[in-house]
Design a protein around this motif. Structure first.
Motif, PDB file in Angstrom:
ATOM      1  N   ASP A 237      61.412  46.823  35.972  1.00 37.99           N
ATOM      2  CA  ASP A 237      62.479  46.011  36.550  1.00 37.99           C
ATOM      3  C   ASP A 237      63.761  46.825  36.438  1.00 37.99           C
ATOM      4  N   ALA A 238      64.888  46.218  36.746  1.00 34.80           N
ATOM      5  CA  ALA A 238      66.156  46.954  36.704  1.00 34.80           C
ATOM      6  C   ALA A 238      66.474  47.458  35.308  1.00 34.80           C
ATOM      7  N   ASP A 239      66.122  46.673  34.272  1.00 32.43           N
ATOM      8  CA  ASP A 239      66.519  47.038  32.915  1.00 32.43           C
ATOM      9  C   ASP A 239      65.344  47.152  31.954  1.00 32.43           C
ATOM     10  N   GLY A 240      64.164  47.445  32.464  1.00 34.48           N
ATOM     11  CA  GLY A 240      63.010  47.614  31.581  1.00 34.48           C
ATOM     12  C   GLY A 240      61.723  47.195  32.269  1.00 34.48           C
ATOM     13  N   LYS A 241      60.744  46.850  31.463  1.00 34.64           N
ATOM     14  CA  LYS A 241      59.451  46.457  31.990  1.00 34.64           C
ATOM     15  C   LYS A 241      59.581  45.186  32.840  1.00 34.64           C
ATOM     16  N   ALA A 242      58.877  45.176  33.985  1.00 34.97           N
ATOM     17  CA  ALA A 242      58.912  44.009  34.866  1.00 34.97           C
ATOM     18  C   ALA A 242      57.957  42.934  34.352  1.00 34.97           C
ATOM     19  N   GLY A 243      58.246  41.695  34.696  1.00 41.73           N
ATOM     20  CA  GLY A 243      57.417  40.585  34.266  1.00 41.73           C
ATOM     21  C   GLY A 243      56.046  40.588  34.907  1.00 41.73           C
ATOM     22  N   LEU A 244      55.064  40.090  34.161  1.00 38.55           N
ATOM     23  CA  LEU A 244      53.713  39.946  34.684  1.00 38.55           C
ATOM     24  C   LEU A 244      52.905  39.074  33.731  1.00 38.55           C
ATOM     25  N   VAL A 245      51.766  38.600  34.228  1.00 37.69           N
ATOM     26  CA  VAL A 245      50.784  37.880  33.417  1.00 37.69           C
ATOM     27  C   VAL A 245      49.446  38.558  33.662  1.00 37.69           C
ATOM     28  N   LEU A 246      48.692  38.793  32.586  1.00 43.61           N
ATOM     29  CA  LEU A 246      47.430  39.517  32.665  1.00 43.61           C
ATOM     30  C   LEU A 246      46.376  38.758  31.885  1.00 43.61           C
ATOM     31  N   THR A 247      45.169  38.601  32.468  1.00 44.10           N
ATOM     32  CA  THR A 247      44.074  37.964  31.726  1.00 44.10           C
ATOM     33  C   THR A 247      42.946  38.965  31.526  1.00 44.10           C
ATOM     34  N   CYS A 248      42.276  38.835  30.375  1.00 49.52           N
ATOM     35  CA  CYS A 248      41.194  39.755  30.052  1.00 49.52           C
ATOM     36  C   CYS A 248      40.344  39.158  28.933  1.00 49.52           C
ATOM     37  N   ARG A 249      39.054  39.444  28.953  1.00 52.76           N
ATOM     38  CA  ARG A 249      38.207  39.039  27.834  1.00 52.76           C
ATOM     39  C   ARG A 249      38.639  39.776  26.566  1.00 52.76           C
ATOM     40  N   THR A 250      38.533  39.081  25.464  1.00 48.81           N
ATOM     41  CA  THR A 250      38.984  39.646  24.186  1.00 48.81           C
ATOM     42  C   THR A 250      38.297  40.978  23.884  1.00 48.81           C
ATOM     43  N   ARG A 251      36.993  41.029  24.059  1.00 51.04           N
ATOM     44  CA  ARG A 251      36.268  42.242  23.687  1.00 51.04           C
ATOM     45  C   ARG A 251      36.759  43.445  24.482  1.00 51.04           C
ATOM     46  N   THR A 252      36.918  43.286  25.779  1.00 44.75           N
ATOM     47  CA  THR A 252      37.361  44.401  26.611  1.00 44.75           C
ATOM     48  C   THR A 252      38.756  44.850  26.220  1.00 44.75           C
ATOM     49  N   TYR A 253      39.664  43.891  25.998  1.00 40.95           N
ATOM     50  CA  TYR A 253      41.037  44.259  25.671  1.00 40.95           C
ATOM     51  C   TYR A 253      41.110  44.927  24.303  1.00 40.95           C
ATOM     52  N   THR A 254      40.307  44.457  23.366  1.00 43.53           N
ATOM     53  CA  THR A 254      40.287  45.067  22.034  1.00 43.53           C
ATOM     54  C   THR A 254      39.802  46.511  22.109  1.00 43.53           C
ATOM     55  N   VAL A 255      38.791  46.751  22.942  1.00 44.27           N
ATOM     56  CA  VAL A 255      38.296  48.122  23.138  1.00 44.27           C
ATOM     57  C   VAL A 255      39.405  49.001  23.706  1.00 44.27           C
ATOM     58  N   LEU A 256      40.120  48.497  24.709  1.00 45.56           N
ATOM     59  CA  LEU A 256      41.190  49.273  25.327  1.00 45.56           C
ATOM     60  C   LEU A 256      42.308  49.572  24.333  1.00 45.56           C
ATOM     61  N   GLU A 257      42.642  48.602  23.493  1.00 44.15           N
ATOM     62  CA  GLU A 257      43.698  48.814  22.501  1.00 44.15           C
ATOM     63  C   GLU A 257      43.381  49.962  21.553  1.00 44.15           C
ATOM     64  N   GLY A 258      42.108  50.226  21.344  1.00 41.32           N
ATOM     65  CA  GLY A 258      41.720  51.308  20.440  1.00 41.32           C
ATOM     66  C   GLY A 258      41.742  52.677  21.082  1.00 41.32           C
ATOM     67  N   LEU A 259      42.123  52.769  22.350  1.00 48.20           N
ATOM     68  CA  LEU A 259      42.087  54.035  23.083  1.00 48.20           C
ATOM     69  C   LEU A 259      43.490  54.610  23.266  1.00 48.20           C
ATOM     70  N   ARG A 260      43.987  55.292  22.272  1.00 49.99           N
ATOM     71  CA  ARG A 260      45.247  56.031  22.410  1.00 49.99           C
ATOM     72  C   ARG A 260      46.345  55.205  23.081  1.00 49.99           C
ATOM     73  N   GLY A 261      46.561  54.019  22.592  1.00 52.72           N
ATOM     74  CA  GLY A 261      47.691  53.223  23.075  1.00 52.72           C
ATOM     75  C   GLY A 261      47.502  52.580  24.423  1.00 52.72           C
ATOM     76  N   VAL A 262      46.273  52.234  24.793  1.00 50.40           N
ATOM     77  CA  VAL A 262      46.051  51.569  26.080  1.00 50.40           C
ATOM     78  C   VAL A 262      46.177  50.065  25.872  1.00 50.40           C
ATOM     79  N   TRP A 263      47.408  49.581  25.883  1.00 47.28           N
ATOM     80  CA  TRP A 263      47.657  48.149  25.828  1.00 47.28           C
ATOM     81  C   TRP A 263      48.930  47.872  26.631  1.00 47.28           C
ATOM     82  N   ALA A 264      49.105  46.641  27.040  1.00 48.48           N
ATOM     83  CA  ALA A 264      50.291  46.263  27.810  1.00 48.48           C
ATOM     84  C   ALA A 264      51.514  46.286  26.901  1.00 48.48           C
ATOM     85  N   GLN A 265      52.408  47.201  27.169  1.00 47.26           N
ATOM     86  CA  GLN A 265      53.581  47.374  26.326  1.00 47.26           C
ATOM     87  C   GLN A 265      54.614  46.272  26.574  1.00 47.26           C
TER      88      GLN A 265
END
Length: 318
Positions: A237-265
């Motif tokens: 956005d103009a002053d930082g990260k733009a708004g959004l909503v994201l859905t994901c199964r817990t297991r998949t998101y947990t796996v992604l979080e363990g991969l060198r910072g792959v999470w929604a900042q």
């Protein structure tokens, strides 16, 4: 009006200067005086016209966004009704905050309930929310509920929440361009209007099904889901990260979080909690038209207090 008066005054003054003579540093320069004053007046006129054009564009974008909001509201109501089996009630599920390793949005509370999700979301800075949960936990229902509440409270300056299936996005494509194409294809918006809405951040992407982007339930760093999360972190956005909503199964998101910072900042990640037996039994009693028909189920729930009822799945034939 002011610019027009300035233009007339400049021409009149210039004509007098040319007639009577103007001395600048000892040198007559009547023509220069005319040119300078007329240039000033023209600049004033151009600035006024530019401001008017910007106001017209802003008004037009707000009108387009308002029409889009009406269409999205109608579609969202239908989608929610289909998920709930033509009923208007759902279990008031609980969700709890699951802080990311870093960059959790400011204002994120410890948790809440389905009926409180819009207030929870509005407190976030930036307004970035990740909804996780088990299969059937109610992630899409919660996202739709959030959309309906946002639309019901929307002001002309608020973005329009639009549900988008991530399964159809190639994360190597620009996110904004993809959103604009979906607006054009789904809501028949003119391509230019769709792009301008996205650029003005008058569209809130509600991105459903990060876990559906890959066949593997444990996606790697280079997977579509992994690339998608990194692309979402670049959505500004103009002053930082733009708004959004994201859905994901817990297991998949947990796996992604363990991969060198792959999470929604800069996002609040919440997880939907399972419905306990007491909650499921109470919902059934309040919901079904023939409680006697469902009494065996209610009795079983009371005998097995650790049982879980999928929040997104209403009782068949209720």
């Amino acid at each position: 009006m002011l610019a027009a008066v300035a233009l007339v005054a400049a021409v009149g003054f210039g004509a007098r200067a040319a007639h009577s003579g103007v001395v600048v540093d000892g040198t007559f320069d009547g023509v220069g005086a005319v040119i300078a004053l007329v240039s000033l007046a023209v600049a004033l006129v151009a600035a006024r016209h530019g401001a008017q054009a910007l106001r017209r564009q802003e008004t037009n974008l707000q009108e387009v966004a308002a029409r889009l909001a009406v269409a999205v509201l109608d579609e969202t109501r239908t989608a929610r009704q289909q998920l709930l089996g033509d009923h208007d009630r759902t279990v008031d599920v609980r969700f709890v905050l699951r802080p990311a390793p870093a960059h959790t949005a400011a204002g994120a509370g410890a948790g809440g309930r389905l009926g409180e999700v819009v207030d929870y979301y509005r407190d976030l800075r930036p307004r970035r929310l990740v909804v996780t949960g088990a299969p059937g936990a109610g992630k899409t229902v919660l996202a739709l509920q959030l959309m309906l509440r946002l639309l019901s409270r929307r002001t002309p300056d608020d973005p329009v929440p639009v549900l988008l299936s991530l399964a159809s996005w190639d994360p190597d494509d620009d996110l904004g361009e993809w959103i604009a194409r979906r607006l054009r294809d789904t809501y028949r918006l003119p391509a230019a209007s769709a792009r301008e809405l996205v650029r003005a951040r008058l569209v809130l992407p509600v991105l459903d099904g990060l876990d559906e982007m890959d066949a593997d339930s444990m996606p790697g760093y280079a997977s579509r889901a992994g690339r998608a999360v990194r692309a979402l972190n670049r959505y500004q956005d103009a002053d930082g990260k733009a708004g959004l909503v994201l859905t994901c199964r817990t297991r998949t998101y947990t796996v992604l979080e363990g991969l060198r910072g792959v999470w929604a900042q800069d996002a609040a990640r919440v997880e939907i909690r399972p419905v306990d037996a007491a909650g499921a039994g109470g919902f059934l009693r309040a919901r079904v038209a023939d409680p006697g028909r469902w009494q065996p189920v209610i009795d079983e729930l009371e005998r097995a207090p650790t049982a879980r009822w999928p929040a997104a799945c209403p009782p068949p034939g209720a």
